[in-house]
Design a protein around this motif. Structure first.
Motif, PDB file in Angstrom:
ATOM      1  N   ASP A 476      41.754 -12.602  41.995  1.00 21.10           N
ATOM      2  CA  ASP A 476      41.006 -13.725  41.189  1.00 21.10           C
ATOM      3  C   ASP A 476      40.673 -13.397  40.107  1.00 21.10           C
ATOM      4  N   THR A 477      41.536 -13.713  38.946  1.00 19.44           N
ATOM      5  CA  THR A 477      41.202 -13.439  37.443  1.00 19.44           C
ATOM      6  C   THR A 477      40.495 -14.456  36.617  1.00 19.44           C
ATOM      7  N   GLY A 478      39.999 -15.527  37.455  1.00 22.07           N
ATOM      8  CA  GLY A 478      39.315 -16.768  36.759  1.00 22.07           C
ATOM      9  C   GLY A 478      40.534 -17.768  36.331  1.00 22.07           C
ATOM     10  N   PHE A 479      41.628 -17.385  36.435  1.00 22.24           N
ATOM     11  CA  PHE A 479      42.689 -18.339  36.160  1.00 22.24           C
ATOM     12  C   PHE A 479      43.250 -18.989  37.619  1.00 22.24           C
ATOM     13  N   ILE A 480      44.214 -19.885  37.571  1.00 21.16           N
ATOM     14  CA  ILE A 480      44.513 -20.139  38.777  1.00 21.16           C
ATOM     15  C   ILE A 480      45.381 -18.923  39.626  1.00 21.16           C
ATOM     16  N   PRO A 481      45.063 -19.127  41.006  1.00 22.63           N
ATOM     17  CA  PRO A 481      44.975 -20.260  41.963  1.00 22.63           C
ATOM     18  C   PRO A 481      43.268 -20.526  42.150  1.00 22.63           C
ATOM     19  N   HIS A 482      42.623 -19.586  41.514  1.00 17.04           N
ATOM     20  CA  HIS A 482      40.940 -19.551  41.972  1.00 17.04           C
ATOM     21  C   HIS A 482      39.885 -20.173  40.973  1.00 17.04           C
ATOM     22  N   GLY A 483      40.653 -20.643  39.609  1.00 17.89           N
ATOM     23  CA  GLY A 483      39.695 -21.224  38.734  1.00 17.89           C
ATOM     24  C   GLY A 483      39.359 -22.502  38.772  1.00 17.89           C
ATOM     25  N   ASP A 484      38.992 -22.954  37.478  1.00 23.44           N
ATOM     26  CA  ASP A 484      38.563 -24.480  37.610  1.00 23.44           C
ATOM     27  C   ASP A 484      39.665 -25.434  37.499  1.00 23.44           C
ATOM     28  N   GLU A 485      40.844 -24.910  37.104  1.00 23.73           N
ATOM     29  CA  GLU A 485      42.075 -25.658  36.741  1.00 23.73           C
ATOM     30  C   GLU A 485      42.112 -26.585  38.180  1.00 23.73           C
ATOM     31  N   LEU A 486      42.055 -25.834  39.252  1.00 28.96           N
ATOM     32  CA  LEU A 486      42.215 -26.740  40.665  1.00 28.96           C
ATOM     33  C   LEU A 486      41.114 -27.597  40.968  1.00 28.96           C
ATOM     34  N   LEU A 487      39.897 -27.745  40.360  1.00 26.01           N
ATOM     35  CA  LEU A 487      38.903 -28.438  40.791  1.00 26.01           C
ATOM     36  C   LEU A 487      39.329 -29.964  40.877  1.00 26.01           C
ATOM     37  N   SER A 488      40.253 -30.277  40.191  1.00 29.83           N
ATOM     38  CA  SER A 488      40.625 -31.830  40.367  1.00 29.83           C
ATOM     39  C   SER A 488      41.871 -32.252  40.870  1.00 29.83           C
ATOM     40  N   SER A 489      42.496 -31.088  41.579  1.00 31.83           N
ATOM     41  CA  SER A 489      43.837 -31.189  42.223  1.00 31.83           C
ATOM     42  C   SER A 489      43.572 -30.558  43.678  1.00 31.83           C
ATOM     43  N   VAL A 490      42.752 -30.891  44.269  1.00 28.89           N
ATOM     44  CA  VAL A 490      42.635 -30.493  45.689  1.00 28.89           C
ATOM     45  C   VAL A 490      44.150 -30.721  46.612  1.00 28.89           C
ATOM     46  N   TRP A 491      44.940 -31.805  46.246  1.00 30.66           N
ATOM     47  CA  TRP A 491      45.788 -32.014  46.939  1.00 30.66           C
ATOM     48  C   TRP A 491      46.963 -30.907  46.586  1.00 30.66           C
ATOM     49  N   ILE A 492      47.001 -30.356  45.359  1.00 27.63           N
ATOM     50  CA  ILE A 492      48.036 -29.066  45.181  1.00 27.63           C
ATOM     51  C   ILE A 492      47.429 -27.994  45.828  1.00 27.63           C
ATOM     52  N   LEU A 493      46.140 -27.737  46.109  1.00 26.76           N
ATOM     53  CA  LEU A 493      45.669 -26.613  46.794  1.00 26.76           C
ATOM     54  C   LEU A 493      46.054 -26.737  48.465  1.00 26.76           C
ATOM     55  N   ASP A 494      46.087 -28.126  48.902  1.00 27.24           N
ATOM     56  CA  ASP A 494      46.325 -28.128  50.084  1.00 27.24           C
ATOM     57  C   ASP A 494      47.676 -27.768  50.389  1.00 27.24           C
ATOM     58  N   LEU A 495      48.776 -28.215  49.367  1.00 27.47           N
ATOM     59  CA  LEU A 495      50.132 -27.782  49.479  1.00 27.47           C
ATOM     60  C   LEU A 495      50.218 -26.440  49.506  1.00 27.47           C
ATOM     61  N   LEU A 496      49.683 -25.700  48.590  1.00 29.01           N
ATOM     62  CA  LEU A 496      49.562 -24.130  48.575  1.00 29.01           C
ATOM     63  C   LEU A 496      49.262 -23.677  49.858  1.00 29.01           C
ATOM     64  N   VAL A 497      48.298 -23.870  50.340  1.00 29.12           N
ATOM     65  CA  VAL A 497      47.680 -23.395  51.856  1.00 29.12           C
ATOM     66  C   VAL A 497      48.837 -23.736  52.871  1.00 29.12           C
ATOM     67  N   SER A 498      49.413 -24.843  52.824  1.00 30.69           N
ATOM     68  CA  SER A 498      50.277 -25.157  53.727  1.00 30.69           C
ATOM     69  C   SER A 498      51.771 -24.340  53.729  1.00 30.69           C
ATOM     70  N   LEU A 499      51.806 -24.138  52.452  1.00 36.46           N
ATOM     71  CA  LEU A 499      53.107 -23.215  52.181  1.00 36.46           C
ATOM     72  C   LEU A 499      52.895 -21.725  52.361  1.00 36.46           C
ATOM     73  N   GLY A 500      51.614 -21.478  52.669  1.00 36.88           N
ATOM     74  CA  GLY A 500      51.143 -20.078  52.885  1.00 36.88           C
ATOM     75  C   GLY A 500      51.376 -19.167  51.896  1.00 36.88           C
ATOM     76  N   VAL A 501      51.087 -19.733  50.627  1.00 38.67           N
ATOM     77  CA  VAL A 501      51.555 -18.825  49.412  1.00 38.67           C
ATOM     78  C   VAL A 501      50.117 -18.134  48.747  1.00 38.67           C
TER      79      VAL A 501
END
Length: 543
Positions: A476-501
């Protein structure tokens, strides 16, 4: 699939629905390109964009689309708005309505003739339409003087000399030969850019000033002439009938040699020491008229090789607009083909400009004449990266054949949402995803995946995951995938979780779920002039 069941053989209502869905899915930018598929697609896509307006050209997700479509297409959109009563807040739409009604009454054309007139008048007005939403949404006070001038301008654009004469010579007329309206420009410039020599002569006879300019200031330049920091007309817009500046510039832009020759008579000619005169040369270069360029240059009394600043500007302008004859004229004057075009902060060379535009003919033209694919030392931009940014696969293939280095193009293509190009690059060299990126922090594949997440592109994410890229174990560097860039794109986060990556703490995941969704446009990143959201992510990219 049965050949007889092709999309063109679908029932008309089904075909229309498919095209509407396609436009909604890919957006206006891409849909306009699809007009090249065949005539049926062309007609139906234009109908969906211009008549049904399934996507508003004023959509906040594409704030610059209005400036990126041609005036002819914008004219069809505005004509529909004028006929349907939509767009009443836009004075340019209401001007189209009022001018067309007035001209119809004055000309008594057939229905076919009226439709043609309406399109021409709407196109002239749309050429002048401001590109920034905040500019055109402000109301312009249209008084009777402007109304009269607009009707005169409509008659000029149509080339209807008897009507122009009647409007200027009528008792108590409010139209003026030297008055400028924001919807058309000045009468003489308008006649010049549309190529109506007989009206140009008449207007000059009536007192139109052939040396007057509109919009631009005219500064003494002489041998040290240089364009101002804003560059040439409209910052590279491909508008070739914009009556800006002087009548000479307008005629040069339109390529009307007869009008240029008239305006070069001693009694009408601009001083060759004025900046506006050199802008007329630039206009001829933009329009692709080398004969007019040569004529105007000759009258300066200096060969082009001695007008170094002008020569550099012409080189960049002609390259950007795909004007091979003008580029050749500049090269014949002795300019180094690898010279950096003046005023071009974005591009390192003419080849870089052509590659960024996806102009295959110009790329081959420059390469055949010895253009280098390698930029000067210490510059990060180069032609192949510019081609990758624009999604121009054919240009990339040409550059690679000439020895270009494709390092980092996967990351560039990903960051610009060029899914088709990413797929081609991964198929071309699957091993590139395991190489170290330029910073040595991640692999190329991980860097590309982080870009894909940032621009919210599920297609590219899936392509990279299929190629074996994973974010598991990435700190976790503060950049994606753990940073604020994903705060407004939960649907992308869901995709990443579903892909297991990704490795994501369940408590942290729940905190993301409680964050604001991307309804607020301020959360949406922009790529290729598109604000990216769940609705618009497929609008980005060339294909």
């Amino acid at each position: 699939m049965d050949p007889g069941m092709g999309i063109n053989n679908f029932p008309a209502i089904v075909f229309a629905s498919v095209i509407e869905y396609l436009v909604l899915t890919v957006g206006i930018y891409k849909a306009v390109r699809l007009r090249l598929v065949n005539k049926a697609f062309n007609s139906e896509i234009l109908f969906a964009i211009c008549n049904k307006q399934v996507i508003d050209i004023d959509d906040l997700a594409t704030p610059w689309v209005s400036s990126r479509i041609t005036p002819s297409i914008k004219a069809q959109i505005f004509l529909y708005r004028s006929r349907s009563g939509k767009g009443k807040q836009d004075s340019y739409v209401t001007t189209i309505t009022s001018v067309n009604k007035a001209i119809d009454l004055l000309t008594q054309q057939t229905e076919e003739g009226r439709d043609k007139q309406h399109q021409i008048i709407a196109e002239a007005i749309c050429t002048m339409h401001p590109h920034s939403i905040e500019h055109w949404q402000s109301t312009i006070n249209i008084n009777t003087h402007i109304e009269a001038q607009n009707i005169l301008s409509g008659a000029i654009v149509l080339g209807n000399l008897p009507l122009v004469e009647s409007l200027l010579e009528a008792p108590n007329t409010l139209a003026r030969v030297n008055f400028e309206t924001p919807y058309f420009g000045r009468p003489l410039q308008l006649a010049a850019v549309w190529g109506h020599l007989h009206i140009v002569r008449y207007l000059i006879h009536r007192g139109a000033d052939p040396r007057a300019s509109s919009y631009d200031s005219e500064d003494d330049g002489g041998p040290d002439w240089r364009p101002n920091g804003k560059g040439f007309i409209d910052d590279k817009q491909r508008y070739y009938r914009k009556p800006r500046g002087s009548a000479l510039r307008a005629a040069a832009l339109g390529g009307h040699e007869d009008i240029v020759n008239l305006l070069l008579k001693p009694e009408h000619r601009l001083s060759t020491s004025k900046e506006e005169y050199f802008r007329a040369i630039m206009a001829a270069a933009r329009g692709g008229h080398p004969n007019i360029c040569q004529l105007l240059i000759t009258l300066t009394g200096k060969p082009l090789r001695h007008l170094t600043r002008l020569r550099d500007e012409i080189f960049g302008e002609a390259t950007f607009h795909g004007r091979e004859e003008v580029v050749q004229m500049v090269l014949d004057s002795g300019l180094d083909i690898d010279a950096k075009p003046r005023q071009e902060e974005t591009y390192v060379s003419a080849l870089d400009i052509a590659a960024s535009r996806g102009d295959i003919r110009m790329v081959r033209f420059l390469l055949d004449r010895g253009a280098s694919i390698r930029p000067p030392v210490m510059l990060t931009a180069n032609p192949i990266k510019s081609a990758a940014s624009g999604g121009h696969q054919e240009v990339m293939e040409i550059l690679l054949e000439h020895g270009a280095n494709d390092e980092r193009v996967l990351e560039v293509a990903t960051n610009r949402g060029q899914a088709r190009l990413v797929k081609w690059l991964l198929a071309k060299d699957p091993s590139q995803v395991t190489r170290a990126d330029r910073y040595g922090q991640y692999t190329v594949g991980v860097s590309a995946l982080l870009y894909a997440m940032k621009i919210r592109n599920p297609d590219i994410i899936a392509l990279l995951v299929d190629a074996g890229v994973s974010l598991k174990g990435i700190p976790d560097t503060g950049f994606i995938p753990h940073g604020d860039e994903l705060l407004s794109s939960v649907w992308i986060l869901d995709l990443l979780v579903s892909l297991g990556v990704v490795d994501l703490d369940p408590e942290k995941y729940q905190s993301y779920q409680r964050t604001p969704e991307e309804d607020n446009i301020r959360y949406q990143p922009m790529r290729r002039r598109v604000k990216i959201s769940r609705r618009t992510w497929q609008w980005v990219g060339k294909h």
